[in-house]
Write an enzyme that holds these catalytic residues in place. Structure first.
Site, short mmCIF file in Angstrom:
data_model
loop_
_atom_site.label_atom_id
_atom_site.label_comp_id
_atom_site.label_asym_id
_atom_site.label_seq_id
_atom_site.Cartn_x
_atom_site.Cartn_y
_atom_site.Cartn_z
CB THR A 59 -25.56 13.55 13.23
OG1 THR A 59 -26.54 12.82 13.96
CG2 THR A 59 -24.82 14.47 14.17
CB CYS A 60 -23.04 14.08 8.49
SG CYS A 60 -22.18 12.73 9.34
CB ALA A 61 -27.50 16.28 6.69
#
Length: 165
Positions: A59-61
């Site tokens: 999700t961060c990526a």
């Protein structure tokens, strides 16, 4: 203190995000070339702070990729992607992904950014890392929008953040 969840399990932060219309707290974060950046370095520009636990999660990526795509079309705006990842890991990710339109900054030294912005996790498996948040700062250095994503594995509301510019 705010409460968010990680796959349904509650995690607390050390405080709350800065209030909308308040002066954005200053920060000192480390860039990929190991120089220190502060809020003053971006004076007169609009900022989107894309804050997350680690660029090594899906999700961060995804949030970095999405803001990288949008950032090329934004006038007088910088997107700062902030985590406690080492600058080397952030640079490696950007190189591998072709990320060129956002600026990666690290809070690895002492975590003061997370503490001052009220988004440092104080318990749970992500203790010490940052909650997934968006903070938009206008060209006068004032907070114009905030979002703390209630479930860590979910993405932020990109369109609302961009609308706040």
């Amino acid at each position: 203190m705010a409460t968010v969840t990680l796959k349904g399990n509650q995690i607390q932060t050390n405080g709350n995000l800065p209030e909308v219309n308040s002066k954005a707290p200053n920060f000192k974060l480390v860039s990929g070339d190991l120089s220190v950046k502060s809020l003053e370095d971006y004076a007169g520009q609009k900022l989107i702070l894309n804050i997350f636990p680690s660029v090594d999660t899906g999700t961060c990526a995804t949030s970095v990729r999405n803001f990288n795509k949008e950032a090329s079309q934004l006038e007088n705006t910088k997107v700062l992607c902030i985590s406690r990842d080492l600058p080397f890991a952030q640079s490696r990710f950007c190189g591998a992904e072709g990320i060129e339109n956002v600026e990666m900054l690290s809070d690895y030294v002492n975590g003061d950014f997370g503490k001052n912005y009220g988004l440092e996790f104080t318990n749970g498996p992500l203790n010490g890392l940052h909650s997934r948040c968006i903070v938009v700062i206008n060209e006068n250095g004032e907070v114009s929008y905030t979002e703390q994503v209630p479930e860590i594995v979910d993405e932020p509301n990109y369109s609302e953040a961009l609308k706040a510019l």
